[in-house]
Write an enzyme that holds these catalytic residues in place. Structure first.
Site, mmCIF file in Angstrom:
data_model
loop_
_atom_site.group_PDB
_atom_site.id
_atom_site.type_symbol
_atom_site.label_atom_id
_atom_site.label_comp_id
_atom_site.label_asym_id
_atom_site.label_seq_id
_atom_site.Cartn_x
_atom_site.Cartn_y
_atom_site.Cartn_z
ATOM 1 N N PRO A 123 1.029 -1.089 -0.123
ATOM 2 C CG PRO A 123 -0.080 -0.950 2.226
ATOM 3 C CD PRO A 123 0.877 -1.699 1.295
ATOM 4 C CB CYS A 124 1.661 3.770 -2.237
ATOM 5 S SG CYS A 124 2.796 2.411 -2.740
ATOM 6 C CD GLN A 125 -1.890 3.748 3.882
ATOM 7 O OE1 GLN A 125 -1.190 3.954 4.369
ATOM 8 N NE2 GLN A 125 -2.885 2.646 4.015
ATOM 9 C CB ILE B 250 0.840 8.091 -4.071
ATOM 10 C CG1 ILE B 250 0.085 6.963 -4.036
ATOM 11 C CG2 ILE B 250 2.377 8.069 -4.255
ATOM 12 C CD1 ILE B 250 0.394 5.923 -5.183
#
Ligand code: SAH
Length: 912
Positions: free
Chosen positions: A532-534, A536
């Site tokens: 997960p890349c919150q 961005i």
């Protein structure tokens, strides 16, 4: 006064930007179009303080405020503001996406020229006789050959041709084998430095042609090598400290440009390095060269791949397999029945580690698809920090070692585990090392007799890295079963607390090694996962544009790469939202690619749209393949369906119609439904329903081994319960296509297409005294949205299955029942087979389903993986895309299977 350096006419070349395989023919359009920001499974776009959806990918954190299994009374202002921002951000993003889409296709032409220096002794020129015309035409079939008599007859055409020729393709009068430039001789096939545009490093290329142009100019055609910084990886990525690229490494591209021979600077010695060399062999090989290359680079497909034989790569004629006729230009479409799949026992096997596994959709799909191309892929390990997601995975894959922990702790555990395995020489020794030295033991009184309140260790039953006792102390822990106590008294103990029980540790490590409870480096064949890349998230106002990696919320992409680097699997498949290709100029997408390439992996980036693989939802996601240099890099499967963003997907010639209607469960359930297991009330009434209701075995799912499938039951057909007010509101939404809150009494559409209260109609109130039409619905996206309390219709598709099933700002109401779509209906829209059961509170089930990689997408990727895997040694196959066999989703076959078996027990045939 020093004389100025000889001025050179500069060259340019098309600059590679981030581009991706477009499995979706409409993707280009879609990226340019408006995009929905609140898509399920996308990292959320919220500030750190925000709640709700932002927790979706944060596992445990999300559980805390999800204990109510009901739709909250009224959405708070913050929630609606967020939804609104999403809508506005979508407009902005559309612009960004349009840019990204055009960037993808662009490559700057490298036009290199230089003027003669004053010191020049002789004109640059070709040497030797021209190559005979027929040989030249054979060797360079794509070259335009100057037709002298024709041009002479038509001076106008001749002029036109000439001006065209100066832009892109040049016409050739005749070809040569050698040239002299500034006194130095150059031959076809030589690698050279070429004068670049102002401010750029000299280009590097291979001379593929020497020819005289229409006006007798002397040209060479140059096939370019790219330095890392010239590729999508960009110079910015080279400064990221956690991985380094080799400065002597270049990549051979397919890109070519014609330039005047005077722009050639000098020869450069570039050595080809094969995929199977040891570090030492490689070092020796390149010790005498200026540069080396081991991979090709494709600008159009953001792909770094092995070098085909004609460019120095290994010869591989004998490896050409059936698969090679499965390509885009295949003269005959294969069906699934044509596939030469070996019997189960003879299939090649491979192990899979699913990182950030959620409930396991991605690995499930991969394992369903791989056997169709002859690879038996098994999810051996899975890791997720969300305990409910782990419960779901465990239930559906009882033979998988499911680890409920953070990925960063998992990595530390793997390192400790490897250390322990080496310490105990688990492969072959009975040697029993001591945990600590004698002095320490004596100091701690380890040899003293046991006191009365000392418990005795019976055995160790688990291992973890982290802080299981929540005492703010990270480290290696063992779960201890105490003598004379049952499992309910198990406790986590630190390694140094078990000094008195070395045999127990040894036994645990040995049996753990035998059972592969944890993977060791080199023991994992495939790693898949969606870190997960919150950070961005478009709504995260604090997102770090300048340095996305500095954002803690983007850290998982690093952890993912570290795990890959540690375990060195043969294959990697990373999934993510398309924002990773857009946010901060695609920094994180470039980073992931860069990391894989720096680690020596081949890599290929692509975008896939779930609707293109036979689902009634759009859902666009980015995928990144990685493959060790000794393996074949998988291709992306071309769409079997044409998907549109909203509204109706258009099936192509060999697909079934994919609308919501095919996926809706024809069993009425009310707004309040506590039972999560029911009997089906009717026979499947479409081919697709036959398919989705297949049991594990018929679906080709091997997770339960040979166990006889249980009788079919309907799981998780429960809607998130609407509270009383919303339930009343939903009853006022007519059961017709396009209905939403605008159909409520007293709402009308004003001049600028925004909603307003009709002054002639008194406001209506619910039995609770609250207004029928809540203000938040009226003001949402300045009254322009059609989504609040929207009903889906039978012949529609959804844009993305969401993780939160609230109707306040989304169209999620059932066509003719007064409730939101159930967990099962969402699961079907994501392509989960009906047997796949979900666990946890209902909101958690929606989260697991909404986060999932659509199963048919993963299945198609699994098929592709199976193909590549079995080609084993690199064979020179370089295509980025391939066509799936006809009837890849064997829906009609499923109907036949079910008819043959009759409807299974538990299915009550009943009129609705
Ligand atoms: N690929 C999955 C969906 C993954 S969603 C599927 O197809 O079903 C992302 C998952 O990452 C969530 O389940 C979340 O709980 C998990 N996650 C987030 N941060 C994590 C971390 N640091 N370590 C392990 N899991 C994490």
């Amino acid at each position: 006064m020093s004389s100025p350096a000889p001025e050179r006419r500069r060259s340019t070349r098309r600059r590679p930007e981030l581009s991706y395989a477009e499995a979706d023919p409409d993707a280009e359009l879609e990226r340019g179009g408006k995009r929905r920001r609140s898509a399920a499974g996308t990292p959320n776009r919220k500030s750190g303080a925000d709640k709700g959806e932002s927790k979706r990918r944060r596992g445990l954190a999300a559980i805390e405020d999800d204990d109510d299994d009901m739709c909250a009374s009224e959405p708070d202002a913050e929630e609606m503001r967020r939804e609104e921002e999403e809508e506005e951000a979508a407009a902005l993003e559309a612009e960004e996406q349009a840019n990204a889409a055009t960037l993808g296709a662009r490559r700057k032409r490298r036009v290199a020229t230089r003027l003669m220096s004053k010191q020049k002794k002789e004109e640059d020129h070709f040497v030797g006789d021209p190559i005979p015309d027929d040989e030249a035409r054979r060797r360079w079939p794509e070259r335009k050959f100057h037709l002298l008599p024709f041009c002479l007859q038509d001076p106008q055409l001749s002029t036109k041709k000439r001006s065209d020729a100066t832009e892109e393709e040049k016409s050739a009068r005749c070809h040569y084998r050698s040239a002299i430039v500034e006194g130095a001789s150059f031959n076809l096939g030589d690698d050279v430095y070429v004068q670049a545009a102002l401010g750029e490093d000299d280009y590097i290329g291979r001379i593929t042609e020497f020819f005289k142009g229409v006006e007798h100019e002397s040209y060479f055609c140059c096939r370019w090598f790219y330095r890392v910084a010239d590729t999508v990886i960009t110079p910015k990525l080279l400064k990221v400290p956690d991985h380094e690229h080799d400065h002597e490494r270049v990549f051979l591209s397919e890109e070519k440009d014609d330039n005047l021979i005077e722009s050639i600077i000098s020869k450069v010695n570039i050595t080809y390095v094969g995929p199977n060399l040891t570090q030492q062999e490689k070092a020796e090989l390149i010790s005498n060269s200026d540069l080396y290359y081991d991979m090709t680079y494709s600008v159009a497909y953001s792909t770094f791949a092995n070098v085909p034989p004609e460019n120095g790569g290994p010869t591989g004629s004998e490896t050409t397999s059936d698969i090679s006729c499965d390509n885009v230009d295949s003269p005959r479409e294969k069906t699934i029945a044509d596939l030469p799949v070996p019997p189960d026992a003879q299939m090649e096997t491979a192990t899979l580690l699913d990182l950030y596994s959620g409930c396991g959709a991605m690995s499930t799909g991969l394992c369903l698809g791989a056997p169709l191309s002859g690879l038996k892929l098994t999810t051996k390990w899975a890791v997720d920090m969300n305990e409910y997601a782990c419960d779901s995975l465990k239930h559906n894959h009882p033979r998988t070692h499911v680890r409920n922990e953070k990925a960063e702790n998992f990595l530390k555990l793997l390192q400790e585990w490897d250390r322990l395995c080496k310490l105990y020489d688990v492969h072959n020794s009975t040697f029993l090392p001591r945990i600590s030295n004698d002095d320490e033991d004596d100091e701690n009184g380890a040899n003293e007799p046991l006191s009365e309140d000392t418990f005795e260790v019976e055995k160790l039953v688990d291992i973890c890295y982290g802080d299981p006792n929540k005492i703010e102390r990270d480290g290696l822990w063992f779960k201890v079963r105490w003598k004379a106590y049952d499992s309910s008294h198990d406790t986590w103990e630190p390694l140094d607390g078990l000094r008195d029980s070395p045999q127990c540790i040894k036994d645990f490590v040995e049996s753990g090694y035998r059972e592969s409870i944890l993977p060791l480096p080199g023991h994992v064949d495939v790693i898949c996962g969606g870190p997960p890349c919150q950070g961005i998230s478009g709504l995260n106002r604090h997102r770090k544009h300048k340095d996305p990696l500095a954002d803690e919320k983007n850290k998982q992409i690093l952890v993912f790469m570290d795990i890959v680097n540690y375990l060195r699997p043969k294959y990697v498949l990373m999934e993510n939202v398309v924002d990773i290709l857009q946010f901060a100029d695609g920094f994180l997408g470039r980073y992931a690619l860069s990391h894989l390439v720096a680690m020596g992996y081949q890599a290929r980036l692509g975008i896939m749209v779930a609707g293109c693989y036979g689902l009634p939802q759009f859902r666009m996601r980015a995928f990144l393949w990685g493959a060790l240099p000794s393996m074949v890099l998988p291709m992306f499967p071309l769409p079997t369906h044409v998907a549109t963003k909203r509204g109706q997907n258009v099936p192509n010639k060999f697909s079934v119609r994919e609308y919501i209607i095919s996926y809706i469960v024809f069993l009425q359930v009310g707004n309040h439904q506590t039972k999560d297991v029911m009997a089906y009330k009717s026979r499947p009434n479409t081919d697709l329903q036959c398919y989705i209701r297949l049991n594990r075995k018929d679906m080709g799912d091997d997770s339960l081994g040979d166990a006889t499938p249980k009788e079919a039951q309907l799981f998780d057909h429960q809607p998130l319960e609407l509270n009383k007010d919303d339930y009343e509101r939903v009853q006022h939404i007519p059961q017709k296509k396009g209905a939403n809150f605008r159909n409520w009494k007293g709402v009308r559409v004003g001049k600028n297409k925004s909603v307003e209260f009709d002054p002639n109609i008194p406001r209506e109130f619910l039995s609770s005294g609250k207004p029928l039409v809540p203000n938040y619905a009226m003001t949402f996206v300045k009254g322009k949205s059609l989504r609040p309390f929207g009903r889906l219709w039978w012949d529609e598709t959804v844009s993305t299955v969401v993780t939160i099933a609230k109707p306040h700002s989304k169209a999620i109401l059932h066509p003719n029942q007064n409730r939101v779509l159930t967990v099962r209906e969402n699961a079907r829209l994501q392509g989960f087979p009906d047997y796949y059961r979900l666990f946890g509170p209902i909101k958690q089930k929606y989260i697991q389903v909404g986060n999932a990689v659509a199963v048919p997408v993963a299945r198609a990727l699994g098929y592709s993986l199976g193909q590549a895997y079995q080609q084993g040694e690199f064979s020179g196959e370089q295509r980025p895309l391939f066509k799936l066999p006809r009837n890849f989703v064997p829906v009609a076959q499923a109907t036949a299977t079910r008819l043959h078996q009759g409807s299974s027990a538990g299915e009550v045939v009943e009129e609705e």
